[in-house]
Motif scaffolding. Structure first.
Motif, PDB file in Angstrom:
ATOM      1  N   HIS A  64      61.111  -5.498  75.447  1.00 16.11           N
ATOM      2  CA  HIS A  64      61.780  -6.631  74.811  1.00 16.11           C
ATOM      3  C   HIS A  64      61.660  -6.534  73.286  1.00 16.11           C
ATOM      4  N   GLU A 101      63.994  -3.814  71.966  1.00 13.99           N
ATOM      5  CA  GLU A 101      65.427  -3.981  72.200  1.00 13.99           C
ATOM      6  C   GLU A 101      66.206  -4.258  70.916  1.00 13.99           C
ATOM      7  N   HIS A 153      69.436  -1.934  69.323  1.00 10.32           N
ATOM      8  CA  HIS A 153      70.781  -2.381  68.960  1.00 10.32           C
ATOM      9  C   HIS A 153      71.297  -1.628  67.733  1.00 10.32           C
ATOM     10  N   TYR A 212      69.228   3.522  77.159  1.00  6.75           N
ATOM     11  CA  TYR A 212      69.645   2.149  76.882  1.00  6.75           C
ATOM     12  C   TYR A 212      71.167   2.063  76.831  1.00  6.75           C
ATOM     13  N   ARG A 226      74.025  -6.134  79.550  1.00  4.64           N
ATOM     14  CA  ARG A 226      73.561  -5.119  78.597  1.00  4.64           C
ATOM     15  C   ARG A 226      74.648  -4.079  78.354  1.00  4.64           C
TER      16      ARG A 226
END
Length: 335
Positions: free
Chosen positions: A64, A67, A71, A96, A136
């Protein structure tokens, strides 16, 4: 009374690939723990259920926190909080941004907007992919699209530069961006037999030959927007079917070149005029946005289905299209 406590201190962030996959697939901590128990990990390691629960929660907290860096992948490389070896960083990024074939086929060519995002519940139910994983993947598509849509230069290179993806995955994302920008219809029933790989192959060829960048490397949005002048020029192909002499000459050139080379030569010769009209009519209509969107539907109806009904082998289709195109160029002097 004293108690002993073992403590391990280190500065390298540990990444368990199996737990990372469970997190990416959208499983909750409790579901992930259950799946790990079923895999036999307790017997393999001698750990207790409580330790497994704690280990899974710890990994989930780490993912988390990572993450937000995933991005914008270059930030992951340059941050100092998490000490992660380069090979592990590449793995985190690649996985990812990986996506499920079943999911991408449901959204390919659709506008990457809130309206499409509302359909993710239905897509999740249809594909069996968890809603969290669908979100996602959708958000990744949208994020890449927003970053590269206005950029000059190669679409694949821009994606690799800003998201650090492998060449193959960057090419797949280029296809997704290209289809989203041009809103090609891919969801009709007659197109369901086509895989994402089929469409990605078409996207790569169209980017190389049909876009503004194929004509002028200094043009903005070069690999995203179709070249309007090129599409306008395709209207001239109408002469190939409107002029009977040209149509007969074109047929003669193609048949002469392919005689003895096609297993379906007789079928091709008998149906040449219909096939040619189908291809030309599809090409000549591409100046209209709706016809651009329906390109693949029209190609299947006007060309693929007639060839399929006559049982054309794939290699015969390739030979025919290559010779058809070559003969069009040789007819320039007659028009």
């Amino acid at each position: 009374m004293t108690s002993e406590l073992d403590i391990f201190v280190g500065n390298t962030t540990l990444i368990d690939e199996d737990v990372y996959r469970l997190w990416l697939d959208g499983y909750s901590v409790s579901d992930a723990v259950s799946l790990r128990v079923r895999s036999g990990i307790l017997e393999q390691t001698g750990a207790t259920a409580a330790v497994l629960q704690s280990d899974t929660m710890d990994h989930y907290r780490t993912f988390h926190m990572l993450e937000r860096l995933l991005h914008a992948p270059p930030k992951l490389l340059h941050q100092l909080i998490f000490q992660i070896p380069p090979s592990r960083q590449a793995l985190l990024i690649e996985r990812y941004y990986a996506f499920d074939e079943a999911f991408v086929r449901e959204v390919l060519g659709k506008k990457l907007s809130k309206g499409t995002k509302k359909d993710l519940d239905d897509i999740s139910t249809k594909t069996g992919i968890t809603l969290k994983s669908c979100r996602r993947q959708f958000d990744n598509f949208k994020r890449v699209f927003k970053v590269v849509e206005e950029m000059r230069g190669s679409l694949v290179d821009n994606i690799q530069q800003h998201f650090l993806l492998s060449d193959r995955l960057a090419r797949d994302y280029a296809a997704i961006v290209f289809f989203a920008n041009n809103r090609f219809e891919t969801g009709k029933k007659k197109l369901q037999y086509l895989s994402f790989g089929d469409f990605a192959f078409c996207a790569e060829l169209m980017i190389q030959n049909w876009t503004l960048g194929a004509v002028d490397s200094q043009v903005a949005d070069m690999d995203v927007d179709l070249d309007k002048e090129f599409l306008q020029d395709l209207k001239e192909l109408k002469m190939l079917v409107a002029d009977k002499d040209l149509l007969d000459l074109h047929k003669s050139l193609v048949c002469t070149a392919l005689r003895g080379k096609l297993g379906v030569f007789s079928e091709m010769e008998a149906n040449f005029k219909n096939l040619s009209r189908g291809l030309v009519n599809v090409a000549a209509k591409l100046t209209h946005n709706k016809d651009v969107r329906d390109l693949f539907v029209d190609l299947v109806e006007k060309f693929v289905e007639p060839c399929r009904s006559d049982h054309w082998p794939l290699n015969d289709v390739r030979l025919f299209l290559n010779q058809y195109s070559a003969s069009v160029h040789s007819l320039d002097g007659f028009r």
